[in-house]
Design a protein around this motif. Structure first.
Motif, PDB file in Angstrom:
ATOM      1  N   ALA A   2       0.842  -1.209   0.000  1.00  0.00           N
ATOM      2  CA  ALA A   2       0.000   0.000   0.000  1.00  0.00           C
ATOM      3  C   ALA A   2       0.869   1.247   0.000  1.00  0.00           C
ATOM      4  CB  ALA A   2      -0.904  -0.011   1.231  1.00  0.00           C
ATOM      5  N   ASN A   3       0.390   2.261  -0.666  1.00  0.00           N
ATOM      6  CA  ASN A   3       1.034   3.564  -0.595  1.00  0.00           C
ATOM      7  C   ASN A   3       0.661   4.152   0.768  1.00  0.00           C
ATOM      8  OD1 ASN A   3       1.528   6.354  -0.769  1.00  0.00           O
ATOM      9  ND2 ASN A   3       1.159   6.362  -2.965  1.00  0.00           N
ATOM     10  N   PRO A   4       1.631   4.708   1.524  1.00  0.00           N
ATOM     11  CA  PRO A   4       1.308   5.250   2.844  1.00  0.00           C
ATOM     12  C   PRO A   4       0.113   6.198   2.840  1.00  0.00           C
ATOM     13  CG  PRO A   4       3.667   5.295   2.517  1.00  0.00           C
ATOM     14  CD  PRO A   4       3.050   4.841   1.215  1.00  0.00           C
ATOM     15  N   SER A   5      -0.037   6.978   1.784  1.00  0.00           N
ATOM     16  CA  SER A   5      -1.123   7.958   1.759  1.00  0.00           C
ATOM     17  C   SER A   5      -2.481   7.319   1.465  1.00  0.00           C
ATOM     18  CB  SER A   5      -0.820   9.064   0.754  1.00  0.00           C
ATOM     19  OG  SER A   5      -0.713   8.513  -0.533  1.00  0.00           O
ATOM     20  N   PHE A  26       4.552  12.910  13.619  1.00  0.00           N
ATOM     21  CA  PHE A  26       5.595  12.056  13.045  1.00  0.00           C
ATOM     22  C   PHE A  26       5.085  11.326  11.799  1.00  0.00           C
ATOM     23  CE2 PHE A  26       8.419   8.325  12.970  1.00  0.00           C
ATOM     24  CZ  PHE A  26       9.657   8.958  13.044  1.00  0.00           C
ATOM     25  N   LEU A  27       3.888  10.734  11.888  1.00  0.00           N
ATOM     26  CA  LEU A  27       3.327  10.004  10.742  1.00  0.00           C
ATOM     27  C   LEU A  27       2.996  10.945   9.583  1.00  0.00           C
ATOM     28  CD1 LEU A  27       0.986   7.517  12.648  1.00  0.00           C
ATOM     29  CD2 LEU A  27       3.047   6.911  11.351  1.00  0.00           C
ATOM     30  N   ALA A  28       2.492  12.133   9.904  1.00  0.00           N
ATOM     31  CA  ALA A  28       2.174  13.104   8.849  1.00  0.00           C
ATOM     32  C   ALA A  28       3.434  13.475   8.065  1.00  0.00           C
ATOM     33  CB  ALA A  28       1.518  14.347   9.449  1.00  0.00           C
ATOM     34  N   LYS A  29       4.555  13.652   8.761  1.00  0.00           N
ATOM     35  CA  LYS A  29       5.824  13.981   8.087  1.00  0.00           C
ATOM     36  C   LYS A  29       6.285  12.842   7.190  1.00  0.00           C
ATOM     37  CE  LYS A  29       7.515  17.216  11.517  1.00  0.00           C
ATOM     38  NZ  LYS A  29       8.337  17.389  12.711  1.00  0.00           N
ATOM     39  N   LYS A  30       5.869  11.613   7.504  1.00  0.00           N
ATOM     40  CA  LYS A  30       6.234  10.443   6.693  1.00  0.00           C
ATOM     41  C   LYS A  30       5.267  10.232   5.525  1.00  0.00           C
ATOM     42  CE  LYS A  30       9.568   8.716   9.358  1.00  0.00           C
ATOM     43  NZ  LYS A  30      10.934   8.663   8.897  1.00  0.00           N
ATOM     44  N   ARG A  90      -0.304  22.957  18.274  1.00  0.00           N
ATOM     45  CA  ARG A  90      -1.002  23.969  17.480  1.00  0.00           C
ATOM     46  C   ARG A  90      -0.390  24.123  16.083  1.00  0.00           C
ATOM     47  NH1 ARG A  90       0.249  29.567  20.769  1.00  0.00           N
ATOM     48  NH2 ARG A  90       2.496  29.632  20.448  1.00  0.00           N
ATOM     49  N   ARG A  91       0.807  23.581  15.872  1.00  0.00           N
ATOM     50  CA  ARG A  91       1.382  23.573  14.526  1.00  0.00           C
ATOM     51  C   ARG A  91       0.874  22.381  13.710  1.00  0.00           C
ATOM     52  NH1 ARG A  91       6.830  22.971  15.725  1.00  0.00           N
ATOM     53  NH2 ARG A  91       6.667  23.538  17.905  1.00  0.00           N
ATOM     54  N   ILE A  92       0.271  21.392  14.394  1.00  0.00           N
ATOM     55  CA  ILE A  92      -0.224  20.195  13.722  1.00  0.00           C
ATOM     56  C   ILE A  92      -1.704  20.329  13.364  1.00  0.00           C
ATOM     57  CG2 ILE A  92      -0.666  17.713  13.997  1.00  0.00           C
ATOM     58  CD1 ILE A  92       1.886  17.647  15.775  1.00  0.00           C
ATOM     59  N   LYS A  93      -2.504  20.828  14.302  1.00  0.00           N
ATOM     60  CA  LYS A  93      -3.929  21.018  14.054  1.00  0.00           C
ATOM     61  C   LYS A  93      -4.491  22.038  15.043  1.00  0.00           C
ATOM     62  CE  LYS A  93      -5.956  17.230  16.756  1.00  0.00           C
ATOM     63  NZ  LYS A  93      -6.789  16.042  16.672  1.00  0.00           N
ATOM     64  N   ALA A 152       6.058   7.289  19.104  1.00  0.00           N
ATOM     65  CA  ALA A 152       5.818   7.707  17.718  1.00  0.00           C
ATOM     66  C   ALA A 152       6.671   6.880  16.751  1.00  0.00           C
ATOM     67  CB  ALA A 152       6.100   9.199  17.551  1.00  0.00           C
ATOM     68  N   PHE A 153       7.922   6.623  17.123  1.00  0.00           N
ATOM     69  CA  PHE A 153       8.797   5.782  16.297  1.00  0.00           C
ATOM     70  C   PHE A 153       8.259   4.355  16.216  1.00  0.00           C
ATOM     71  CE2 PHE A 153      11.981   9.052  17.384  1.00  0.00           C
ATOM     72  CZ  PHE A 153      12.485   9.314  16.117  1.00  0.00           C
ATOM     73  N   LEU A 154       7.821   3.803  17.360  1.00  0.00           N
ATOM     74  CA  LEU A 154       7.282   2.444  17.383  1.00  0.00           C
ATOM     75  C   LEU A 154       6.026   2.327  16.515  1.00  0.00           C
ATOM     76  CD1 LEU A 154       7.666   1.570  21.172  1.00  0.00           C
ATOM     77  CD2 LEU A 154       8.916   0.538  19.267  1.00  0.00           C
ATOM     78  N   ILE A 155       5.123   3.288  16.653  1.00  0.00           N
ATOM     79  CA  ILE A 155       3.888   3.276  15.866  1.00  0.00           C
ATOM     80  C   ILE A 155       4.210   3.377  14.376  1.00  0.00           C
ATOM     81  CG2 ILE A 155       1.795   4.606  15.329  1.00  0.00           C
ATOM     82  CD1 ILE A 155       1.693   5.230  18.403  1.00  0.00           C
ATOM     83  N   ALA A 156       5.125   4.271  14.028  1.00  0.00           N
ATOM     84  CA  ALA A 156       5.510   4.433  12.619  1.00  0.00           C
ATOM     85  C   ALA A 156       6.138   3.144  12.077  1.00  0.00           C
ATOM     86  CB  ALA A 156       6.469   5.608  12.458  1.00  0.00           C
ATOM     87  N   ASP A 157       6.950   2.489  12.891  1.00  0.00           N
ATOM     88  CA  ASP A 157       7.574   1.230  12.479  1.00  0.00           C
ATOM     89  C   ASP A 157       6.492   0.174  12.209  1.00  0.00           C
ATOM     90  OD1 ASP A 157       9.610  -0.708  12.012  1.00  0.00           O
ATOM     91  OD2 ASP A 157       9.481  -1.363  14.102  1.00  0.00           O
ATOM     92  N   MET A 158       5.528   0.066  13.106  1.00  0.00           N
ATOM     93  CA  MET A 158       4.455  -0.916  12.941  1.00  0.00           C
ATOM     94  C   MET A 158       3.608  -0.603  11.701  1.00  0.00           C
ATOM     95  SD  MET A 158       1.558  -2.110  15.693  1.00  0.00           S
ATOM     96  CE  MET A 158       0.541  -0.647  15.513  1.00  0.00           C
TER      97      MET A 158
END
Length: 194
Positions: A2-5, A26-30, A90-93, A152-158
């Motif tokens: 799957a494409n991440p997006s 973190f996920l949004a930046k990826k 506040r920079r994220i949402k 955040a790193f663990l979630i992104a890895d999974m």
């Protein structure tokens, strides 16, 4: 693969302040399509005394909370990291959102503590379910700034492992076992339906 997006992801903690927001950013930046939420009745942040938390309604803008804490005790909330956290948020949402109030459907839901996982399962059981599956996971992450970053790193890895799968429904058990072995972290998993 799957494409991440292509995947719609929800990351959920209790107040949509620290752990879910760190993972959201973190996920949004990826390149992932991600939203973050809380499941509590209200947003709670530590106060200057253990029995006096700062309590806000979901939907209160992070800017408003930031300015409220500055007015109450700028030095204290700078030293304990809350102002830094709110500045990131506040920079994220715009504001903390409650999962139970969101009509959007997700492909993957990740919670960061078992109590929140149980609240998500309980809420999803009250919805009319049809046939769209949503993989729901929990990774326990301590609610402090350092562990939120690690989480955040663990979630992104999974999530990254899942996007590489050609058949997530059939490979999920194997992927989770690999993740748990590699990371030394247990993961709760269930499939819910929209």
């Amino acid at each position: 693969m799957a494409n991440p997006s292509d995947l719609s992801i929800a990351v959920i903690c209790s107040s949509n302040m620290n752990r879910s927001m760190e993972a959201h950013g973190f996920l949004a930046k990826k390149g992932y399509k991600v939203r973050s939420f809380g499941t509590g009745d209200r947003v709670k942040l530590p106060g200057t005394a253990i029995d006096k938390p700062n309590v806000y309604e979901f939907g209160t803008p992070y800017d408003v909370i930031y300015n409220d804490l500055i007015a109450k005790d700028k030095q204290y909330y700078t030293n304990n990291g809350l102002l830094h956290m709110l500045d990131r948020n506040r920079r994220i949402k715009k504001c903390p959102e409650r999962f139970q109030d969101c009509p959007e459907e997700f492909d993957i839901i990740v919670t960061v503590e078992e109590r929140v996982y149980d609240q998500v399962l309980e809420y999803m059981a009250t919805r009319d379910s049809f046939n769209k599956p949503v993989h729901t996971f929990n990774i326990d992450i301590e609610d402090n700034h350092e562990d939120a970053l690690l989480g955040a790193f663990l979630i992104a890895d999974m999530i990254n492992m899942m996007t590489k799968s050609t058949d997530l429904d059939n490979e999920i058990d194997e992927l989770l076992q690999d993740f748990e072995t590699r990371r030394g972290r247990g993961v709760l998993h269930t499939v819910l339906f929209y």
